[in-house]
Design a protein around this motif. Structure first.
Motif, PDB file in Angstrom:
ATOM      1  N   CYS A 248       0.840  -1.215   0.000  1.00 45.11           N
ATOM      2  CA  CYS A 248       0.000   0.000   0.000  1.00 45.11           C
ATOM      3  C   CYS A 248       0.865   1.251   0.000  1.00 45.11           C
ATOM      4  O   CYS A 248       0.597   2.206  -0.744  1.00 45.11           O
ATOM      5  CB  CYS A 248      -0.908   0.006   1.224  1.00 45.11           C
ATOM      6  SG  CYS A 248      -2.148  -1.280   1.236  1.00 45.11           S
TER       7      CYS A 248
ATOM      8  N   TYR B 121      -4.743   3.889  -1.217  1.00 52.67           N
ATOM      9  CA  TYR B 121      -4.780   2.596  -0.531  1.00 52.67           C
ATOM     10  C   TYR B 121      -4.687   2.807   0.985  1.00 52.67           C
ATOM     11  O   TYR B 121      -3.935   3.674   1.447  1.00 52.67           O
ATOM     12  CB  TYR B 121      -3.607   1.720  -0.972  1.00 52.67           C
ATOM     13  CG  TYR B 121      -3.749   1.103  -2.338  1.00 52.67           C
ATOM     14  CD1 TYR B 121      -4.403  -0.108  -2.510  1.00 52.67           C
ATOM     15  CD2 TYR B 121      -3.203   1.721  -3.456  1.00 52.67           C
ATOM     16  CE1 TYR B 121      -4.510  -0.690  -3.768  1.00 52.67           C
ATOM     17  CE2 TYR B 121      -3.309   1.148  -4.713  1.00 52.67           C
ATOM     18  CZ  TYR B 121      -3.966  -0.062  -4.859  1.00 52.67           C
ATOM     19  OH  TYR B 121      -4.082  -0.632  -6.105  1.00 52.67           O
TER      20      TYR B 121
ATOM     21  N   GLU C  91      -6.714  -4.485   1.058  1.00 52.29           N
ATOM     22  CA  GLU C  91      -6.545  -3.075   0.705  1.00 52.29           C
ATOM     23  C   GLU C  91      -7.275  -2.738  -0.596  1.00 52.29           C
ATOM     24  O   GLU C  91      -7.818  -1.631  -0.753  1.00 52.29           O
ATOM     25  CB  GLU C  91      -5.054  -2.705   0.592  1.00 52.29           C
ATOM     26  CG  GLU C  91      -4.331  -3.209  -0.649  1.00 52.29           C
ATOM     27  CD  GLU C  91      -3.780  -4.621  -0.512  1.00 52.29           C
ATOM     28  OE1 GLU C  91      -2.920  -4.996  -1.331  1.00 52.29           O
ATOM     29  OE2 GLU C  91      -4.210  -5.353   0.412  1.00 52.29           O
ATOM     30  N   GLU C  92      -7.314  -3.688  -1.549  1.00 52.42           N
ATOM     31  CA  GLU C  92      -8.048  -3.441  -2.792  1.00 52.42           C
ATOM     32  C   GLU C  92      -9.548  -3.348  -2.536  1.00 52.42           C
ATOM     33  O   GLU C  92     -10.254  -2.575  -3.189  1.00 52.42           O
ATOM     34  CB  GLU C  92      -7.785  -4.552  -3.811  1.00 52.42           C
ATOM     35  CG  GLU C  92      -6.339  -4.723  -4.217  1.00 52.42           C
ATOM     36  CD  GLU C  92      -5.724  -5.963  -3.602  1.00 52.42           C
ATOM     37  OE1 GLU C  92      -4.872  -6.587  -4.239  1.00 52.42           O
ATOM     38  OE2 GLU C  92      -6.121  -6.317  -2.471  1.00 52.42           O
TER      39      GLU C  92
ATOM     40  N   LEU D 131     -10.291   0.168  -1.113  1.00 53.86           N
ATOM     41  CA  LEU D 131     -10.163   1.203  -2.130  1.00 53.86           C
ATOM     42  C   LEU D 131     -11.293   1.109  -3.154  1.00 53.86           C
ATOM     43  O   LEU D 131     -11.853   2.128  -3.571  1.00 53.86           O
ATOM     44  CB  LEU D 131      -8.808   1.110  -2.830  1.00 53.86           C
ATOM     45  CG  LEU D 131      -8.547   2.149  -3.924  1.00 53.86           C
ATOM     46  CD1 LEU D 131      -8.753   3.570  -3.406  1.00 53.86           C
ATOM     47  CD2 LEU D 131      -7.139   1.983  -4.502  1.00 53.86           C
TER      48      LEU D 131
END
Length: 310
Positions: free
Chosen positions: A66, A166, A175-176, A179
């Motif tokens: 990130c 992120y 983290e994806e 986001l």
């Protein structure tokens, strides 16, 4: 212009192969940004020697994917960010040009989730598939999605900045998801595009055991605390945490699971301080995406302006 952003950690040979593919791209203007996350190997020296045109940044200490991706995005000059993990290759020398053309043809589109194939160039990399539609029926179909993989993606830079980049506190894993949710919450849209693909060579993640037994159960809790209203957060966390705990017991990793719970508890105050629950309209959108009934249309002015200014 496209800014290609590549996080790098201890994968010299993979980086060389990927950069060679990137510099074979033609048909659009692009720059290449590599952020090395304090690799212990000689990746930095090799990039400087063999690819002096790369804009290379080196983190003083290892901060995780990130941190590296965010640094690259903030340094980027392009209107569009195209992100690759270092263990992919690009068989299509016009991939970047086709990404640029797709964005130009779809003004209401903020993100493209690229198709990730195994090295055979035919089979979907199922481990990277977390979309709300089944890979067996939708791997080769376009559809609006609430997910993308950091392995290969493309976004309008302004959409990523508006969504807050992120979440660095997660380090890696989920983290994806956060986001993607934030981009949708800002009125954006993400499209899975199967004819824009990369080959993933599945190099072992150096922290794979840490991801599975520590980061996954911890980050599920932190994600819920950051994005979900309290009742939804409980319903999201409880079954997932119970499953991860039982799996840890079965596999002999229960001490690591307990460490993950302690870490989540210690980080909750930081998450709570920056907490921003998703809008009710975003939950409606997530349901329509999962049902396959969402359509690609420009966001309303109210949602877009509210999200972009958040």
């Amino acid at each position: 212009m496209i800014s290609v952003v590549i996080p790098s950690y201890n994968r010299r040979d993979c980086m060389v192969a990927l950069l060679a593919d990137v510099y074979r791209q033609h048909g659009t203007d692009f720059e290449v940004i590599v952020v090395d996350d304090a690799s212990p190997d000689d990746t930095v020296e090799v990039i400087r020697r063999e690819f002096p045109q790369v804009r290379l940044f080196v983190n003083e200490a290892n901060g995780g994917p990130c941190v590296s991706r965010n640094r690259g995005i903030l340094e980027a000059n392009g209107e569009w960010i195209v992100g690759f993990d270092s263990d992919v290759t690009l068989p299509d020398p016009r991939l970047l040009a086709r990404i640029a053309a797709r964005f130009s043809a779809s003004p209401g589109l903020d993100g493209l989730s690229l198709r990730i194939l195994k090295p055979d160039g035919v089979s979907d990399d199922v481990e990277r598939w977390c979309h709300p539609r089944p890979v067996a029926t939708h791997g080769n179909r376009e559809f609006l999605t609430s997910y993308f993989s950091g392995t290969a993606y493309a976004f309008r830079r302004e959409a990523v900045l508006a969504a807050g980049l992120y979440p660095e506190l997660l380090y890696m894993h989920h983290e994806e998801v956060e986001l993607a949710w934030r981009i949708l919450d800002c009125g954006g849209s993400i499209l899975h595009v199967p004819d824009l693909s990369v080959l993933h060579h599945a190099n072992p993640v150096s922290r794979r055991s840490q991801v599975e037994v520590f980061l996954m159960p911890r980050n599920q809790i932190l994600l819920a605390a950051s994005c979900l209203p309290v009742p939804r957060a409980f319903f999201y966390v409880l079954p997932r945490t119970a499953f991860q705990g039982l799996k840890a017991i079965a596999r002999g990793h229960f001490p690591d699971f307990l460490k993950a719970m302690v870490s989540a508890w210690k980080l909750l105050p930081q998450v709570w301080e920056r907490r921003k629950p998703l809008r009710s309209t975003t939950f409606t959108l997530l349901r329509t995406i999962k049902a396959g009934t969402a359509d690609l249309s420009p966001p309303s002015a109210e949602v877009s302006s509210a999200g972009r200014s958040a």
